[in-house]
Design a protein around this motif. Structure first.
Motif, mmCIF file in Angstrom:
data_model
loop_
_atom_site.group_PDB
_atom_site.id
_atom_site.type_symbol
_atom_site.label_atom_id
_atom_site.label_comp_id
_atom_site.label_asym_id
_atom_site.label_seq_id
_atom_site.Cartn_x
_atom_site.Cartn_y
_atom_site.Cartn_z
ATOM 1 N N VAL A 38 -6.011 4.395 4.520
ATOM 2 C CA VAL A 38 -5.142 3.255 4.241
ATOM 3 C C VAL A 38 -3.866 3.432 5.047
ATOM 4 C CG1 VAL A 38 -3.751 2.084 2.488
ATOM 5 C CG2 VAL A 38 -6.082 2.802 1.961
ATOM 6 N N ASN A 39 -3.539 2.413 5.817
ATOM 7 C CA ASN A 39 -2.292 2.366 6.600
ATOM 8 C C ASN A 39 -2.173 3.485 7.626
ATOM 9 O OD1 ASN A 39 -1.469 0.034 5.362
ATOM 10 N ND2 ASN A 39 -0.043 1.023 3.962
ATOM 11 N N GLU A 40 -3.289 4.025 8.064
ATOM 12 C CA GLU A 40 -3.277 4.985 9.164
ATOM 13 C C GLU A 40 -4.573 4.847 9.956
ATOM 14 O OE1 GLU A 40 -1.669 8.942 8.568
ATOM 15 O OE2 GLU A 40 -3.365 9.790 9.678
ATOM 16 N N LEU A 41 -4.430 4.662 11.259
ATOM 17 C CA LEU A 41 -5.572 4.456 12.146
ATOM 18 C C LEU A 41 -5.459 5.419 13.317
ATOM 19 C CD1 LEU A 41 -8.035 2.724 13.128
ATOM 20 C CD2 LEU A 41 -6.367 1.198 14.205
ATOM 21 N N ALA A 42 -6.496 6.201 13.538
ATOM 22 C CA ALA A 42 -6.525 7.132 14.671
ATOM 23 C C ALA A 42 -7.698 6.776 15.569
ATOM 24 C CB ALA A 42 -6.646 8.571 14.186
ATOM 25 N N LEU A 43 -7.446 6.765 16.885
ATOM 26 C CA LEU A 43 -8.480 6.406 17.854
ATOM 27 C C LEU A 43 -8.501 7.426 18.986
ATOM 28 C CD1 LEU A 43 -7.771 2.570 18.220
ATOM 29 C CD2 LEU A 43 -9.454 3.664 16.726
ATOM 30 N N ARG B 184 2.406 -2.657 7.260
ATOM 31 C CA ARG B 184 2.325 -2.014 8.569
ATOM 32 C C ARG B 184 1.462 -0.764 8.481
ATOM 33 N NH1 ARG B 184 6.481 -3.690 12.123
ATOM 34 N NH2 ARG B 184 7.786 -5.304 11.184
ATOM 35 N N PHE B 185 0.975 -0.326 9.627
ATOM 36 C CA PHE B 185 0.170 0.891 9.666
ATOM 37 C C PHE B 185 0.514 1.686 10.920
ATOM 38 C CE2 PHE B 185 -2.333 -2.375 11.795
ATOM 39 C CZ PHE B 185 -2.789 -1.751 12.946
ATOM 40 N N LYS B 186 0.266 2.989 10.860
ATOM 41 C CA LYS B 186 0.476 3.877 11.988
ATOM 42 C C LYS B 186 -0.805 3.960 12.816
ATOM 43 C CE LYS B 186 4.699 4.891 10.981
ATOM 44 N NZ LYS B 186 5.797 4.356 11.844
ATOM 45 N N LEU B 187 -0.640 3.901 14.119
ATOM 46 C CA LEU B 187 -1.757 4.005 15.056
ATOM 47 C C LEU B 187 -1.538 5.236 15.923
ATOM 48 C CD1 LEU B 187 -4.241 3.026 16.644
ATOM 49 C CD2 LEU B 187 -2.713 1.503 17.927
ATOM 50 N N TYR B 188 -2.495 6.131 15.902
ATOM 51 C CA TYR B 188 -2.407 7.370 16.670
ATOM 52 C C TYR B 188 -3.479 7.375 17.755
ATOM 53 C CZ TYR B 188 0.515 9.062 12.830
ATOM 54 O OH TYR B 188 1.510 9.209 11.894
ATOM 55 N N GLY C 239 -8.618 16.222 19.199
ATOM 56 C CA GLY C 239 -7.651 15.842 18.181
ATOM 57 C C GLY C 239 -8.238 14.875 17.169
ATOM 58 N N PHE C 240 -9.093 13.960 17.639
ATOM 59 C CA PHE C 240 -9.722 13.012 16.719
ATOM 60 C C PHE C 240 -10.675 13.737 15.775
ATOM 61 C CE2 PHE C 240 -13.188 10.001 15.723
ATOM 62 C CZ PHE C 240 -12.453 9.038 15.056
ATOM 63 N N ASP C 241 -11.462 14.668 16.290
ATOM 64 C CA ASP C 241 -12.380 15.432 15.436
ATOM 65 C C ASP C 241 -11.604 16.228 14.389
ATOM 66 O OD1 ASP C 241 -14.489 14.448 16.929
ATOM 67 O OD2 ASP C 241 -14.587 16.202 18.247
ATOM 68 N N ALA C 242 -10.468 16.804 14.785
ATOM 69 C CA ALA C 242 -9.643 17.544 13.826
ATOM 70 C C ALA C 242 -9.066 16.603 12.771
ATOM 71 C CB ALA C 242 -8.529 18.284 14.560
ATOM 72 N N TRP C 243 -8.660 15.404 13.186
ATOM 73 C CA TRP C 243 -8.124 14.414 12.233
ATOM 74 C C TRP C 243 -9.197 13.992 11.236
ATOM 75 C CZ3 TRP C 243 -9.338 9.200 11.435
ATOM 76 C CH2 TRP C 243 -8.439 8.481 10.632
ATOM 77 N N VAL C 244 -10.424 13.759 11.706
ATOM 78 C CA VAL C 244 -11.524 13.392 10.815
ATOM 79 C C VAL C 244 -11.784 14.508 9.812
ATOM 80 C CG1 VAL C 244 -14.005 12.919 10.710
ATOM 81 C CG2 VAL C 244 -12.602 11.817 12.465
ATOM 82 N N ALA C 245 -11.800 15.742 10.263
ATOM 83 C CA ALA C 245 -12.024 16.870 9.351
ATOM 84 C C ALA C 245 -10.908 16.962 8.316
ATOM 85 C CB ALA C 245 -12.127 18.158 10.155
ATOM 86 N N ARG C 246 -9.683 16.699 8.724
ATOM 87 C CA ARG C 246 -8.558 16.753 7.791
ATOM 88 C C ARG C 246 -8.663 15.644 6.741
ATOM 89 N NH1 ARG C 246 -5.123 16.827 11.338
ATOM 90 N NH2 ARG C 246 -4.314 14.685 11.352
ATOM 91 N N VAL C 247 -9.088 14.454 7.150
ATOM 92 C CA VAL C 247 -9.250 13.355 6.199
ATOM 93 C C VAL C 247 -10.347 13.679 5.196
ATOM 94 C CG1 VAL C 247 -9.934 10.935 5.965
ATOM 95 C CG2 VAL C 247 -8.355 11.615 7.778
#
Length: 349
Positions: A161-166, A230-234, A240-248
């Motif tokens: 929610v309110n955070e998008l990483a690509l 609003r949302f944050k876009l990274y 870095g994306f794989d690490a973000w997915v693992a953290r989520v």
């Protein structure tokens, strides 16, 4: 004197506020310096369109000054012709120049509308870098809520929610819908605005080409909490994306129907939230408007948590054919025909 000082102070404060707003606008350069190829092409269209229009605006503004100076009252050398009413050469210039600009703008609009169609898959990730046909677009499902954004990653099995990483340089296909109000999904550095509407699913193909932290928003007023929607876009590399997915996945529960119904309730200034998973058909049930168990789905498909009854038709004129609706008392009669009195009208005594 006191009133004058108060007015002067108010004017200075207003000027300082306007200057601060302009400086704040200069700090946000995502429209003119985007990180995504689609937004970059849209920026170029803005530049080209502005230049074409300036071809008319600049000469007109310059001629205003020239004519005002040349034909001033004190200039006795200027030609004075009070009976002038027509010049073919002047009419040709006046009409042909704007017509050519309109033709160019029309051609640019037609070309860009087809090239940048949000439903059209990308053929490049950047200028001179075509899309690798072996790599499928990453799917992100976007749900507009009151007043927050839900992002579901079906391939990665997470939701936020309110955070998008690509990941950078990878084509992304956004599937967009809304639960209640019409909003617009807009990340200026990524692509243009796409409407999120209840009961409908829209699509946007886009790509990020630069790492960084950006911001997205809703650009369509939808109620009290709109300004903070609003949302944050990274933008990150693949590692870095794989690490973000693992953290989520490690930082929150799974998003089920009960959790979604609680999340759907209106709320403002919602911080980023993470879900380790989401029901596989959640997005489909959102846009078919049958998340709540027992609610019939809009498209009549059977199965899932709700559906249109298999026998008979649901009530309501929306689901009836023309012959089933009948005629109403307020329909205008055909020309020459006499309107029949209403069945419950009272005769005058």
């Amino acid at each position: 004197m006191r009133e004058y000082l108060t007015l002067s102070t108010a004017r200075r404060a207003l000027g300082a506020l306007c200057l601060a707003a302009l400086l704040a606008g200069c700090g946000s350069n995502e429209v003119l310096d985007p990180a995504g190829d689609i937004a970059l092409q849209q920026r170029d269209i803005i530049y080209i369109s502005t230049a074409l229009m300036l071809l008319i605006i600049v000469p007109v503004m310059a001629l205003i000054v020239v004519f005002a100076w040349r034909y001033r009252e004190s200039n006795k050398e200027a030609t004075y012709d009070p009976d002038f009413d027509h010049s073919t050469s002047l009419e040709l210039v006046i009409w042909s120049a704007p017509l050519l600009i309109i033709i160019c703008l029309g051609a640019l609009t037609w070309w860009s509308t087809h090239l940048l169609d949000p439903f059209r898959p990308l053929d490049r990730v950047a200028a001179g870098r075509p899309v690798d046909p072996k790599i499928k677009p990453m799917v992100v499902q976007v749900v507009s809520l009151d007043w927050k954004w839900l992002f579901i990653y079906p391939e990665q099995g997470i939701a936020t929610v309110n955070e998008l990483a690509l990941p950078v340089d990878r084509q992304v296909r956004f599937e967009i819908t809304s639960t209640n109000m019409m909003n617009t999904f807009y990340a200026p550095t990524l692509a243009g605005m796409i409407y999120a509407m209840p009961g409908m699913r829209s699509t946007l193909h886009a790509v990020l080409n630069r790492q960084g932290r950006f911001e997205g928003m809703s650009a369509n007023y939808s109620g009290a909490g709109f300004s903070d929607m609003r949302f944050k876009l990274y933008g990150v590399d693949q590692a870095g994306f794989d690490a973000w997915v693992a953290r989520v996945k490690a930082s929150g529960p799974a998003l089920d129907t009960k959790g979604f119904l609680a999340l759907e309730k209106p709320s403002e200034r919602v911080p980023a939230m993470y879900f380790a998973g989401a029901e596989s058909d959640l997005f489909d049930r959102v846009y078919k408007r049958c998340v709540r168990p027992g609610t019939p789905c809009m498209n009549g498909m059977h199965g899932g948590h709700g559906s249109i009854p298999e026998t008979g038709k649901p009530e309501g004129a929306l689901f009836k054919g023309g012959e089933e609706k009948g005629r109403g008392e307020s329909l205008t009669p055909p020309p020459g025909a006499q309107a029949s009195p209403a069945p419950h009208s009272h005769q005058e005594r």
